[in-house]
Design a protein around this motif. Sequence first.
Motif, short mmCIF file in Angstrom:
data_model
loop_
_atom_site.label_atom_id
_atom_site.label_comp_id
_atom_site.label_asym_id
_atom_site.label_seq_id
_atom_site.Cartn_x
_atom_site.Cartn_y
_atom_site.Cartn_z
N ALA A 142 -7.01 -3.69 -6.82
CA ALA A 142 -7.13 -3.08 -5.49
C ALA A 142 -5.78 -3.05 -4.78
CB ALA A 142 -8.16 -3.86 -4.67
N TYR A 143 -5.03 -4.13 -4.94
CA TYR A 143 -3.70 -4.20 -4.31
C TYR A 143 -2.80 -3.11 -4.87
CZ TYR A 143 0.85 -6.03 -2.92
OH TYR A 143 2.11 -6.17 -2.40
N ASN B 228 -4.76 -4.25 2.90
CA ASN B 228 -3.99 -4.13 4.14
C ASN B 228 -3.68 -5.52 4.66
OD1 ASN B 228 -2.78 -3.08 6.44
ND2 ASN B 228 -4.70 -2.96 7.56
N GLU C 285 -3.55 -0.38 -6.18
CA GLU C 285 -4.04 0.96 -5.84
C GLU C 285 -3.98 1.23 -4.33
OE1 GLU C 285 -7.92 1.31 -7.56
OE2 GLU C 285 -7.16 1.37 -9.63
N THR D 255 -18.98 0.38 -1.32
CA THR D 255 -17.69 -0.26 -1.05
C THR D 255 -17.83 -1.25 0.10
OG1 THR D 255 -17.03 1.52 0.46
CG2 THR D 255 -16.37 1.73 -1.86
N LYS E 35 -15.48 -4.06 2.74
CA LYS E 35 -14.21 -4.58 3.22
C LYS E 35 -14.34 -6.10 3.32
CE LYS E 35 -12.04 -0.69 5.55
NZ LYS E 35 -11.35 -0.23 6.79
N MET F 110 -9.29 -6.37 1.98
CA MET F 110 -9.41 -5.61 0.73
C MET F 110 -10.60 -4.66 0.83
SD MET F 110 -9.04 -8.75 -2.02
CE MET F 110 -10.55 -9.55 -1.42
N THR F 111 -10.42 -3.46 0.33
CA THR F 111 -11.54 -2.54 0.18
C THR F 111 -11.94 -2.55 -1.29
OG1 THR F 111 -10.78 -1.15 2.00
CG2 THR F 111 -12.35 -0.17 0.46
N LEU F 112 -13.13 -3.10 -1.58
CA LEU F 112 -13.57 -3.30 -2.96
C LEU F 112 -14.84 -2.55 -3.25
CD1 LEU F 112 -13.19 -7.20 -3.18
CD2 LEU F 112 -11.51 -5.49 -3.92
N ASP F 113 -14.97 -2.08 -4.49
CA ASP F 113 -16.26 -1.61 -4.96
C ASP F 113 -17.17 -2.81 -5.15
OD1 ASP F 113 -15.31 0.98 -5.07
OD2 ASP F 113 -14.78 0.87 -7.20
N ASN G 58 0.83 -1.20 0.00
CA ASN G 58 0.00 0.00 0.00
C ASN G 58 0.87 1.27 0.00
OD1 ASN G 58 -1.81 2.06 0.48
ND2 ASN G 58 -2.93 0.97 2.09
N ARG H 114 -5.36 -0.55 -1.82
CA ARG H 114 -6.60 -0.83 -1.09
C ARG H 114 -6.58 -2.19 -0.39
NH1 ARG H 114 -10.83 -1.15 -4.84
NH2 ARG H 114 -9.54 -0.84 -6.72
#
Length: 630
Positions: free
Chosen positions: A591-592, A598, A594, A569, A571, A505-508, A316, A596
């Motif tokens: 996502a990784y 952890n 960008e 969004t 998690k 992951m924080t995903l749309d 990140n 997003r």
Amino acid sequence: MFSSKSERLFTGMIAAALAVSAVTPVVSVEAKQSEKVTYQAKKQETIEILAPTSPLVFKQGEKLKGKDRILNVKIDGKVKKQPVRWSNLTTSTIGEFTATATYSHKGQTVTLDVPYTVEGYELAIMHTNDTHASLDNAPKRATAVNQLREENANRLLIDAGDVFSGSLYFNKFKGQADLTLMNYMQYDLMVPGNHEFDLGTEAGHPEFAEFIQNAEFPFVSSNVDYSGDQYLNALYSEDLTHKPVDGKLYEGVIKTIDGKKVGFFGLTTEDTANIASPGPIQFQHYIDEAEKAVKSFKQRGVDQIVAVSHLGFDDNPAVDNDLELAKRVEGIDVIIGGHSHSRLNEPVVVADGAEPTVIVQAYQYGDFLGTLDVVFDQNGKIVSHQGKLIDVKTYAADPTAVSLLAPFAQEIESIRNAEIGAEATAAFDNPRDAGDVTKPSVRKNETALGNLITDGMLDRAKQMDGEVVAAIQNAGGIRAPINAGPITTGEVLTTLPFGNTLAVMTLDGSELLSALERSVSVYPIESGGFLHMSGMKVEFDSSKPANSRIVKAQVLKDGQYVDVVPTETYKIATNYFAAKGGDNYLEFKKAYEEGRVNDLGIIDWEIMRDYLVKLQTVTPSVEGRILDVK
């Protein structure tokens, strides 16, 4: 007086052997006349410059000394060391050249073209990272290390952190088994990783302090404040030292290698505060501390600088990573990396600044030994490099290392068979269809074992981040069943043998839906990328074309399942392998990249073990989390 006809002239012939020619030229000299007597001219001496017995090699910028101007000269068969005049001999530029040596004797002059080489300054490194107490292949690594040192005795061995956590060896011996092998292999430096702080309390880190004190090598740690730790504070020095003491932590270390000073400093991810148990330890901003270290080295005349980094290669960027470090801090020549478990088969070069930065990392669990060979010019700029990963499994085990590991391994074997304090009322199967698509398989169907694993992942992820709504596990990571009856540590390790860490992951919603489509895209054919899940339900129609099969996808919020909305969004917890895009999950990879994702740094089998102990008794259950509505 003699008449002109009877006048006699006496002529002598002189031979001069020139080393630069295969043919010996003849030099004629007219003999002096005498009015009284006639005589035969004396034989003049034969001279030859002999080529150097060994190639002439200089370091760039090296000053030529008197001894560099002396060569062997053969005069009438006798060899003597003589000073010669050189032309075109300079050490200003790296490369291969030819100079001319000239020698004069009694009016004769001979020359010799002499090839010579001007070299840069070499730095040779072996490196490991994220070994996570995986010691089965350590004796084979020792063999590789010893062989490489036989080729180059100056080759350093450096570890980029996370020796702690991940196996029974760590659970039992708290790093001391690893250290026994590291001391035998004669490691030169190590940076603390985030897992080195797993065992901390509010008072400090006694186990890590013991690990450091018993180490026969120093540590570099430049962005960590140890002042509040009662155990580590006394082991830490803010000095950039050229005389490090084994078993101590330093801001930086200066080593003289191949005649030049090289500076080493260490960085540990600031995210350690969130993913470990640092207690009183404080972590400082990696860019600020790296800039301070580089400036301090430069002030001491050190212009070859190596960062030993546990930041992650491409983690990140909002937190820290090696790519950002290379781009934002001028003056770092080499980054020996860890934390992201990146398999960099060859060095990565970042050339954004005035000088390039070379980044290396050697994957995980001691599977590989990394090598890097760098050549610097006299100003500390990299002019060439080469590096690779060596598969240590291809080497025979070092006998001494095997004997050192044996007492630890014997104790581990008994622990492997020990019951963890949980019981399965029935077997948790892990079926495969062996090519028969009509049979159930862990790689295409919901299973009780997949549910158990993801339930444990979700439970732990929520403890770390209350916004996590679901957990997913790729089927290829589930390797063995759990038998009915008391559950052993060995069973848990066999089920989840890869030591993956937990990530969020924080995903749309649109990305999550796309990933779910990918999960069932080849159904009813098996796929290692098939996703097991907790906190989420999916219905799909296998009669529809791939990537248009999802009928309904829901996540659990406030005790109720609600539809996934493409514009919202979410998690989602998963293992780090999948979070980086493993099994071709391009949505997760994006996502990784960008920032997003952890990495929580907790090992998957340990999560499962702790969850089983928490439940004590478990019963297999398939709950309709993944349904084909066809």
